[in-house]
Design an enzyme around this catalytic site. Structure first.
Site, PDB file in Angstrom:
ATOM      1  N   GLU A   1      -4.443   8.330  -2.880  1.00 10.85           N
ATOM      2  CA  GLU A   1      -4.883   6.828  -2.067  1.00 10.85           C
ATOM      3  C   GLU A   1      -5.108   6.078  -3.406  1.00 10.85           C
ATOM      4  O   GLU A   1      -4.940   5.034  -3.100  1.00 10.85           O
ATOM      5  CB  GLU A   1      -6.035   7.456  -1.407  1.00 10.85           C
ATOM      6  CG  GLU A   1      -6.393   6.345  -0.359  1.00 10.85           C
ATOM      7  CD  GLU A   1      -5.307   6.008   0.532  1.00 10.85           C
ATOM      8  OE1 GLU A   1      -5.396   4.714   0.957  1.00 10.85           O
ATOM      9  OE2 GLU A   1      -4.474   6.666   0.656  1.00 10.85           O
TER      10      GLU A   1
ATOM     11  N   HIS B   1       0.862  -1.210  -0.027  1.00 13.45           N
ATOM     12  CA  HIS B   1       0.120  -0.059   0.051  1.00 13.45           C
ATOM     13  C   HIS B   1       0.803   1.350   0.024  1.00 13.45           C
ATOM     14  O   HIS B   1       0.650   2.137  -0.860  1.00 13.45           O
ATOM     15  CB  HIS B   1      -0.874  -0.063   1.395  1.00 13.45           C
ATOM     16  CG  HIS B   1      -1.840   1.125   1.295  1.00 13.45           C
ATOM     17  ND1 HIS B   1      -3.207   1.158   1.093  1.00 13.45           N
ATOM     18  CD2 HIS B   1      -1.540   2.438   1.714  1.00 13.45           C
ATOM     19  CE1 HIS B   1      -3.593   2.186   1.192  1.00 13.45           C
ATOM     20  NE2 HIS B   1      -2.656   3.005   1.517  1.00 13.45           N
ATOM     21  N   GLU B   2       1.804   1.423   1.251  1.00  7.58           N
ATOM     22  CA  GLU B   2       2.567   2.496   1.125  1.00  7.58           C
ATOM     23  C   GLU B   2       3.606   2.833  -0.156  1.00  7.58           C
ATOM     24  O   GLU B   2       4.122   3.603  -0.447  1.00  7.58           O
ATOM     25  CB  GLU B   2       3.317   2.467   2.456  1.00  7.58           C
ATOM     26  CG  GLU B   2       2.725   2.517   3.591  1.00  7.58           C
ATOM     27  CD  GLU B   2       1.494   3.643   3.656  1.00  7.58           C
ATOM     28  OE1 GLU B   2       1.763   4.770   2.972  1.00  7.58           O
ATOM     29  OE2 GLU B   2       0.674   3.607   4.410  1.00  7.58           O
TER      30      GLU B   2
ATOM     31  N   HIS C   1       2.004   4.698  -2.832  1.00  5.43           N
ATOM     32  CA  HIS C   1       2.127   6.160  -2.573  1.00  5.43           C
ATOM     33  C   HIS C   1       3.502   6.477  -2.821  1.00  5.43           C
ATOM     34  O   HIS C   1       3.677   7.831  -3.451  1.00  5.43           O
ATOM     35  CB  HIS C   1       1.705   6.284  -0.895  1.00  5.43           C
ATOM     36  CG  HIS C   1       0.401   6.476  -0.508  1.00  5.43           C
ATOM     37  ND1 HIS C   1      -0.563   7.487  -1.015  1.00  5.43           N
ATOM     38  CD2 HIS C   1      -0.274   5.776   0.631  1.00  5.43           C
ATOM     39  CE1 HIS C   1      -1.679   6.998  -0.262  1.00  5.43           C
ATOM     40  NE2 HIS C   1      -1.305   6.113   0.533  1.00  5.43           N
TER      41      HIS C   1
END
Length: 493
Positions: free
Chosen positions: A291, A261-262, A265
């Site tokens: 996001e 997930h990160e 980003h």
């Protein structure tokens, strides 16, 4: 172009100083001794004021007016538009309020780190009420200038062009089908025979696995690093990304997807347009678009069977070749749907319910229809209604669980579900362009997805308005139907 060039120099200075602020904030959340917080908070408050003074220098207004008459190309006009927006957002709030809010936020956030595990809502409320008071003051000031509602004026900081009127329509629709979808999926999964991997899974092994996955996903370690924090995040600046995660030795599943997930980003930040890196047009378009990149990585790709096949050998190498790590079982583990208390650990089906709950609470809180002391009661009512769970007296897993409100980041939460919708819509377009993409992903080749993202999202920065960005990339404005179709396809077909 004298005025425009002067504006570029000012923005480059702001960007360079923001770099220092970002790293200081990262250090405060990862490595700083707790006893240093008061001094750090004061230093950061002063720094925030200095940045505010630089960003609100009255001469910028004159330069913006003069630059608007100069002969600029299309990209420069977009940059000037974003410079004007940034200036207007900065100049609305008085300096003393900026400083007071920074101090109150640092104090509240630091205390929250101990108050949350201690289930100390009463202690938290002492600091939080001051944050709410100052945030309302800011919202009312912004609203008086913009003509928006107080909450919309804060929402506009994170999601330019979005409003509660639009969100209420989107989220009301979601609430008509989400509860029954959750129920149907949960019922279907009752027949699954799933083997839960038993730990301990050492932090060191999890870290090694996470680094390997980050490398496969294209993270540039020459311009970034990953550390540990109580709440995973991706910070820093494009040239110096600071990513964090957290580890649980009894469960590596969540930490690994947290890394994925990160990294989404991070890849976005690391691939923003280099020619505009120090300018507002070179920043992420909105928090919803940001996001969408993390959820594209985690949900559209990361929890899919093809991706799990592509990292299967790394999982086995880290934790052993056991029955629980067979592909069919891993797919079931990573796509298990179960209503839970914690938003950051929620599956992608129940996640929107968490976001809608927070949106409705913060909307009413900022608009003065709800008081801070009453949040736990409202939270409990909505958790029962949306997910069938009670948080009565359970503040740690209820109203204390998130970090965002501690520093007054109201208006941020809708970005999460907007991001999920954008991500589903983007991946649908990727699949149309590359019909064999799942075969490629299963072989560890993610280049098709990354190429599409780089061309359509990453390298566009804020050169386009959000709606134009999505229209250009996918052929239409935001359409929530893609998220619903994705969830049905993954979990019910």
């Amino acid at each position: 172009m004298n005025s425009y060039n002067e504006l570029k120099k000012i923005n480059e200075k702001i960007h360079n100083l923001s770099h220092l602020g970002a790293i200081t904030s990262w250090d405060q959340q990862t490595m700083m001794p707790s006893g240093s917080n008061d001094a750090r908070s004061k230093a950061m408050a002063e720094f925030t004021v200095l940045m505010h003074q630089l960003s609100t220098d009255p001469k910028i207004a004159d330069l913006l007016n003069e630059a608007s008459t100069e002969d600029l190309n299309t990209s420069d006009k977009s940059t000037l538009r974003e410079m004007k927006r940034s200036y207007e957002l900065s100049t609305v709030v008085p300096e003393d309020l900026v400083k007071a809010k920074s101090l109150a936020g640092s104090k509240c956030e630091h205390a929250w780190r101990e108050q949350r595990p201690n289930n100390d809502w009463k202690g938290f409320l002492t600091n939080f009420e001051e944050v709410v008071k100052l945030s309302r003051e800011e919202a009312n000031i912004r609203a008086s200038k913009s003509g928006l509602t107080p909450y919309d004026s804060l929402l506009d900081i994170y999601e330019p062009g979005m409003s509660t009127e639009k969100l209420d329509v989107i989220f009301s629709d979601v609430k008509t089908w989400l509860p029954s979808l959750i129920e149907e999926i949960v019922e279907k999964q009752k027949s699954y025979k799933t083997i839960t991997p038993k730990g301990p899974f050492s932090t060191e092994k999890q870290k090694e696995l996470g680094l390997k996955v980050m490398k496969k996903l294209g993270f540039d370690f020459n311009k970034g690093r990953v550390d540990v924090s109580s709440h995973p995040f991706c910070g820093g600046v494009p040239e110096d990304i600071r990513m964090t995660t957290r580890y649980d030795e009894s469960d590596f599943v969540q930490s690994l997807m947290g890394i994925v997930h990160e990294t989404g980003h991070a890849r976005y930040e690391q691939n923003l347009p280099k020619d505009y890196v120090a300018l507002p047009s070179g920043t992420a378009r909105s928090m919803g678009i940001h996001e969408s990149q993390s959820l594209f990585f985690e949900m559209q790709i990361g929890r899919g069977r093809p991706f799990l096949e592509s990292i299967h050998s790394e999982i086995v190498e880290a934790f052993g070749d056991i029955e629980a790590f067979e592909i069919d079982n891993l797919v079931k583990i990573y796509n298990r749907v179960e209503p839970g208390f914690i938003r950051v650990d929620a599956d992608e089906v129940t996640y929107p319910a968490h976001v809608i709950l927070r949106y409705e609470v913060e909307r009413d809180l900022i608009n003065g229809k709800l008081e801070a002391k009453d949040i736990p009661e409202v939270w409990n009512q909505k958790m029962k209604s949306y997910l069938g769970l009670s948080t009565e007296g359970n503040y740690t897993q209820g109203a204390l669980q998130d970090i965002h409100w501690t520093d007054g980041s109201f208006g941020y939460f809708p970005s999460y579900t907007l991001g999920a919708m954008y991500a589903a819509q983007q991946f649908d377009s990727v699949q149309k362009q590359y019909p064999n993409i799942n075969d490629s992903i299963s072989k560890g080749d993610y280049s098709q997805a990354f190429s599409w993202l780089k061309e359509n999202i990453w390298e566009k920065g804020s050169l386009f308005l959000t709606d134009d960005l999505i229209k250009n990339a996918t052929g239409e404005s935001l359409n929530p139907k893609f998220l619903k179709e994705h969830l049905i396809s993954r979990y019910l077909k």
